[in-house]
Design a protein around this motif. Structure first.
Motif, PDB file in Angstrom:
ATOM      1  N   ARG A  62       1.787   1.501  -3.350  1.00 47.01           N
ATOM      2  CA  ARG A  62       0.880   2.488  -4.060  1.00 47.01           C
ATOM      3  C   ARG A  62       0.397   3.933  -4.307  1.00 47.01           C
ATOM      4  O   ARG A  62       0.583   4.594  -4.891  1.00 47.01           O
ATOM      5  CB  ARG A  62      -0.764   1.722  -4.538  1.00 47.01           C
ATOM      6  N   GLU A  63       0.524   4.127  -2.945  1.00 45.79           N
ATOM      7  CA  GLU A  63       0.732   5.702  -2.688  1.00 45.79           C
ATOM      8  C   GLU A  63       1.989   6.371  -3.354  1.00 45.79           C
ATOM      9  O   GLU A  63       1.179   7.291  -3.303  1.00 45.79           O
ATOM     10  CB  GLU A  63       0.284   5.578  -0.863  1.00 45.79           C
ATOM     11  N   SER A 100       2.699  14.486 -13.932  1.00 48.72           N
ATOM     12  CA  SER A 100       1.505  14.750 -14.892  1.00 48.72           C
ATOM     13  C   SER A 100       1.698  16.127 -15.503  1.00 48.72           C
ATOM     14  O   SER A 100       1.560  17.322 -14.543  1.00 48.72           O
ATOM     15  CB  SER A 100       0.388  14.323 -13.941  1.00 48.72           C
ATOM     16  N   ARG A 155       3.277   6.364  -5.581  1.00 49.16           N
ATOM     17  CA  ARG A 155       3.125   6.010  -7.070  1.00 49.16           C
ATOM     18  C   ARG A 155       1.934   6.950  -7.641  1.00 49.16           C
ATOM     19  O   ARG A 155       2.693   7.644  -8.360  1.00 49.16           O
ATOM     20  CB  ARG A 155       2.968   4.547  -7.902  1.00 49.16           C
ATOM     21  N   ARG A 156       1.173   6.524  -6.721  1.00 51.32           N
ATOM     22  CA  ARG A 156       0.564   8.265  -6.967  1.00 51.32           C
ATOM     23  C   ARG A 156       0.570   9.087  -6.588  1.00 51.32           C
ATOM     24  O   ARG A 156       0.497   9.841  -8.152  1.00 51.32           O
ATOM     25  CB  ARG A 156      -1.128   7.862  -5.832  1.00 51.32           C
ATOM     26  N   LYS A 157       1.409   9.136  -5.754  1.00 51.38           N
ATOM     27  CA  LYS A 157       1.968  10.175  -5.464  1.00 51.38           C
ATOM     28  C   LYS A 157       3.230  11.192  -6.841  1.00 51.38           C
ATOM     29  O   LYS A 157       3.282  12.541  -7.094  1.00 51.38           O
ATOM     30  CB  LYS A 157       2.254  10.479  -4.322  1.00 51.38           C
ATOM     31  N   ARG A 158       4.579  10.291  -6.933  1.00 52.96           N
ATOM     32  CA  ARG A 158       4.697  10.741  -8.487  1.00 52.96           C
ATOM     33  C   ARG A 158       4.101  11.267  -9.748  1.00 52.96           C
ATOM     34  O   ARG A 158       4.786  11.308 -10.255  1.00 52.96           O
ATOM     35  CB  ARG A 158       5.545   9.940  -8.426  1.00 52.96           C
ATOM     36  N   THR A 159       2.773   9.311  -9.775  1.00 55.18           N
ATOM     37  CA  THR A 159       2.109  10.534 -10.956  1.00 55.18           C
ATOM     38  C   THR A 159       2.101  11.898 -10.858  1.00 55.18           C
ATOM     39  O   THR A 159       1.297  12.225 -12.246  1.00 55.18           O
ATOM     40  CB  THR A 159       1.099   9.182 -11.325  1.00 55.18           C
ATOM     41  N   GLN A 160       1.011  12.017 -10.235  1.00 56.34           N
ATOM     42  CA  GLN A 160       0.279  13.114 -10.130  1.00 56.34           C
ATOM     43  C   GLN A 160       1.787  14.239 -10.157  1.00 56.34           C
ATOM     44  O   GLN A 160       0.862  15.473 -10.490  1.00 56.34           O
ATOM     45  CB  GLN A 160      -0.107  13.074  -8.392  1.00 56.34           C
ATOM     46  N   LYS A 161       2.857  14.416  -9.559  1.00 54.29           N
ATOM     47  CA  LYS A 161       3.386  15.094  -9.161  1.00 54.29           C
ATOM     48  C   LYS A 161       4.124  15.547 -11.034  1.00 54.29           C
ATOM     49  O   LYS A 161       4.632  16.440 -11.589  1.00 54.29           O
ATOM     50  CB  LYS A 161       4.533  15.493  -9.159  1.00 54.29           C
ATOM     51  N   GLU A 181       0.850  -1.076  -0.137  1.00 57.93           N
ATOM     52  CA  GLU A 181       0.300   0.207   0.090  1.00 57.93           C
ATOM     53  C   GLU A 181       1.104   1.496   0.243  1.00 57.93           C
ATOM     54  O   GLU A 181       0.643   1.909  -0.933  1.00 57.93           O
ATOM     55  CB  GLU A 181      -0.834   0.486   1.226  1.00 57.93           C
TER      56      GLU A 181
END
Length: 98
Positions: free
Chosen positions: A76-77, A87, A79-85, A73
């Motif tokens: 995953r979190e 984009s 990875r989500r933060k990296r993806t948001q930064k 988890e």
């Protein structure tokens, strides 16, 4: 001074005894299944020092499943933060469409 892994092992055994119906300890495949990752992912985490089995020799490791789930988890979190930064900013057309 006690090894933190030794304390974790004892705590996991106590937890398994207290909750006999729950999957507290499991092999590589069971831990991967519960954490919703591939078994090779656990092997990579072990090689990188992100995860240690509680017991067992290579190929016969036993894991504390709640710990494996927590590591998955957290990954995953992150990875989500990296993806948001990373984009790209919305274009003017996207803003007009909204």
């Amino acid at each position: 001074m006690t090894d933190p892994l030794d304390e974790a092992r004892w705590n996991a055994l106590e937890e398994a005894r207290s909750n006999p119906g729950e999957a507290i300890l499991g092999d590589l495949f069971k831990a991967a299944e519960v954490a919703k990752v591939m078994p090779n992912t656990l092997r990579v985490w072990m090689s990188r020092g992100k995860l240690k089995p509680l017991f067992g020799e290579p190929g016969k490791e036993i894991f504390h499943i709640p710990t494996v789930v927590a590591v998955a988890e957290a990954g995953r979190e992150a990875r989500r933060k990296r993806t948001q930064k990373s984009s790209p900013p919305h274009s003017a057309l996207d803003q007009l469409a909204a």
